[in-house]
Design an enzyme around this catalytic site. Structure first.
Site, PDB file in Angstrom:
ATOM      1  N   SER A 141       0.820  -1.218   0.000  1.00  0.00           N
ATOM      2  CA  SER A 141       0.000   0.000   0.000  1.00  0.00           C
ATOM      3  C   SER A 141       0.846   1.256   0.000  1.00  0.00           C
ATOM      4  O   SER A 141       1.949   1.271   0.567  1.00  0.00           O
ATOM      5  CB  SER A 141      -0.863  -0.012   1.264  1.00  0.00           C
ATOM      6  OG  SER A 141      -1.479   1.237   1.441  1.00  0.00           O
ATOM      7  N   TYR A 183      -1.854   0.314  10.116  1.00  0.00           N
ATOM      8  CA  TYR A 183      -2.136  -0.395   8.856  1.00  0.00           C
ATOM      9  C   TYR A 183      -0.918  -0.299   7.924  1.00  0.00           C
ATOM     10  O   TYR A 183      -0.408  -1.313   7.435  1.00  0.00           O
ATOM     11  CB  TYR A 183      -3.388   0.189   8.189  1.00  0.00           C
ATOM     12  CG  TYR A 183      -3.541  -0.237   6.745  1.00  0.00           C
ATOM     13  CD1 TYR A 183      -3.843  -1.555   6.427  1.00  0.00           C
ATOM     14  CD2 TYR A 183      -3.358   0.681   5.704  1.00  0.00           C
ATOM     15  CE1 TYR A 183      -3.963  -1.954   5.104  1.00  0.00           C
ATOM     16  CE2 TYR A 183      -3.482   0.285   4.386  1.00  0.00           C
ATOM     17  CZ  TYR A 183      -3.768  -1.032   4.091  1.00  0.00           C
ATOM     18  OH  TYR A 183      -3.872  -1.423   2.785  1.00  0.00           O
ATOM     19  N   LYS A 222       1.859  -3.238   6.567  1.00  0.00           N
ATOM     20  CA  LYS A 222       2.199  -3.524   5.163  1.00  0.00           C
ATOM     21  C   LYS A 222       3.714  -3.387   4.948  1.00  0.00           C
ATOM     22  O   LYS A 222       4.319  -4.185   4.213  1.00  0.00           O
ATOM     23  CB  LYS A 222       1.443  -2.574   4.229  1.00  0.00           C
ATOM     24  CG  LYS A 222      -0.066  -2.823   4.183  1.00  0.00           C
ATOM     25  CD  LYS A 222      -0.407  -4.085   3.402  1.00  0.00           C
ATOM     26  CE  LYS A 222      -1.892  -4.356   3.325  1.00  0.00           C
ATOM     27  NZ  LYS A 222      -2.241  -5.535   2.533  1.00  0.00           N
TER      28      LYS A 222
END
Ligand code: UDP
Length: 315
Positions: free
Chosen positions: A116, A140, A144
Site C-alpha cells: 500500500s 495499517y 504492510k
C-alpha cells in the site's frame, strides 16, 4: 495453466483478480475468512476455501498443488488500525508469516503481494517513487511495510504492489464486482450516494493544492489487477521488487465531484468540512517502474472509474 492461491479473494480487489484470472485460464484457489469479503463475490469457477491466515493447517492444505500466491488477505481499515494496532500486526504480519511458512513447506517460492501507499506515510516526494522514504503514520501502513520487509528477508521471488487509490468496478461473466464496504469511507462511493439531506463532506479546502482540496491518484481496479497478472510473469528467482500502482496523475476532491456530476447528469450535494485527521494533502504515484518492469500502462480514466461504479450500483 498454473494453479494460483489467491488469499482475500472474496474482497473487492481480490474478487476482481479471481474473475480476471479464471477468465485468462488460470486455475484459482481462493482462501478467505469472509471477515470483510463476500462469498457471493467469489467466481464460481474458482475453488473456495474458507479459512484464516491465523490457521497454519488450513493454509497448508489450501496451498497443495499451487505454483504461486497472490496475497490480498488482511485487515485494511486505517481508522480501525489506529484503535487496534495489535490486531493489525497479528492478522497482517503474523498471518503473512504463516503463509510464507506454509509456502516453504510446499516449496512454493513465488508471491505477488498487495502492499500500500500507506507504507510511505506523510509524503516527502511528489510524485512518490519506490525509493521515497517509507515512514508509515498508522498501524495499517506499518503492517504492510513490515510484510514487505519480511518478504525481502525470505529470499523468495516476490513483487510487492503498492496501491494508491483503487476505484471502479468490474463486470465479470458472473455479474458486477464492486466496493461493498460497511461503513464506507472512500470518496467515490460516498460522492455517488450524497444527497441534499446527507451531502458529501469535503475534508479540507485549505490544502496547498490547485483548488484547496486533497489530491489523490486514482487507479481503476481492472488496470490494477492487470498489473498483478503481469507481475506473476515478471517474478525473478530470489528477487523482491517493490512497485507503485497508480495512474501517475492526481485529481482533487473537487475534480472528482465535477467528473461525477458529469457522469450522473445531476449535481452532487457537498459541504466544506474540516480536514480529516491523518490525511496528507497530496499523494501521487510515480509509475515509471511499473511501466518499465511490468510493461504496464493504466488505460481507464477517472470518468470510467466513476461510470463503472455507477453501473455496478444500478445492477
Ligand atoms: N474525502 C472527502 N470526503 C469524504 C471521503 C474522502 O473529502 O467523505 C477525501 C479524503 O480527504 C481524501 C480523498 O477524498 O483526500 C480520498 O479519500 P479516501 O478515503 O477515498 O482514500 P484515502 O486517500 O484516504 O486512502
Amino acid at each position: 495453466m498454473s494453479r494460483i492461491l489467491v488469499t482475500g479473494g472474496a474482497g473487492y480487489v481480490g474478487s476482481t483478480a479471481v474473475a480476471l484470472l479464471v477468465e485468462r485460464g488460470y486455475e484459482v484457489v481462493v482462501f478467505d475468512d469472509l471477515s470483510m469479503g463476500h462469498a457471493d463475490a467469489v467466481d464460481p469457477r474458482a475453488t473456495f476455501v474458507e479459512g484464516s491466515l491465523l490457521d497454519p493447517d488450513a493454509l497448508r492444505n489450501a496451498l497443495a498443488g499451487c505454483e504461486a500466491v497472490i496475497h490480498f488477505a488482511g485487515k485494511s481499515l486505517v481508522g480501525e488500525s489506529v484503535e487496534k494496532p495489535d490486531l493489525y500486526h497479528h492478522v497482517n504480519v503474523d498471518g503473512t508469516q504463516n503463509l510464507l511458512d506454509a509456502m516453504a513447506i510446499h516449496g512454493i517460492d513465488r508471491i505477488v503481494f498487495s502492499s500500500s501507499a500507506a507504507t510511505y506515510g506523510q509524503p516527502v516526494d511528489d510524485p512518490i517513487t519506490e525509493e521515497s522514504l517509507a515512514a508509515p503514520t498508522n498501524p495499517y501502513g506499518a503492517s504492510k511495510l513490515a510484510i514487505d520487509k519480511m518478504i525481502s528477508a525470505s529470499g523468495i521471488s516476490a513483487i510487492s504492489l503498492r496501491y494508491f487509490n483503487v476505484a471502479g468496478a468490474y463486470e465479470s461473466s458472473n455479474g458486477w464486482l464492486a466496493e461493498r464496504h460497511n461503513p464506507e469511507t472512500h470518496l467515490i462511493p460516498l460522492v455517488l450516494r450524497a444527497t441534499e439531506a446527507n451531502p458529501l463532506k469535503i475534508f479540507g479546502t485549505d490544502w496547498d493544492t490547485k483548488d484547496g482540496t486533497c489530491i489523490r491518484d486514482y487507479v481503476h481496479v481492472v488496470d490494477l489487477i492487470e498489473a498483478h497478472i503481469l507481475a506473476l510473469g515478471a517474478l525473478k528467482p530470489h528477487v523482491h521488487e517493490i512497485v507503485n500502482l497508480g495512474s501517475g496523475g492526481g485529481y482533487s476532491v473537487r475534480e472528482v465531484i465535477s467528473v461525477a456530476t458529469k457522469v450522473l447528469g445531476r449535481a452532487v450535494p457537498a459541504v466544506e468540512s474540516p480536514r480529516r485527521a491523518g490525511d496528507p494533502g497530496t499523494l501521487v504515484a510515480s509509475i515509471v517502474k511499473a511501466k518499465s518492469l511490468l510493461g504496464w500502462q493504466p488505460t481507464r480514466d477517472l470518468e470510467t472509474m466513476i461510470s463503472d461504479t455507477v453501473k455496478s450500483q444500478d445492477r
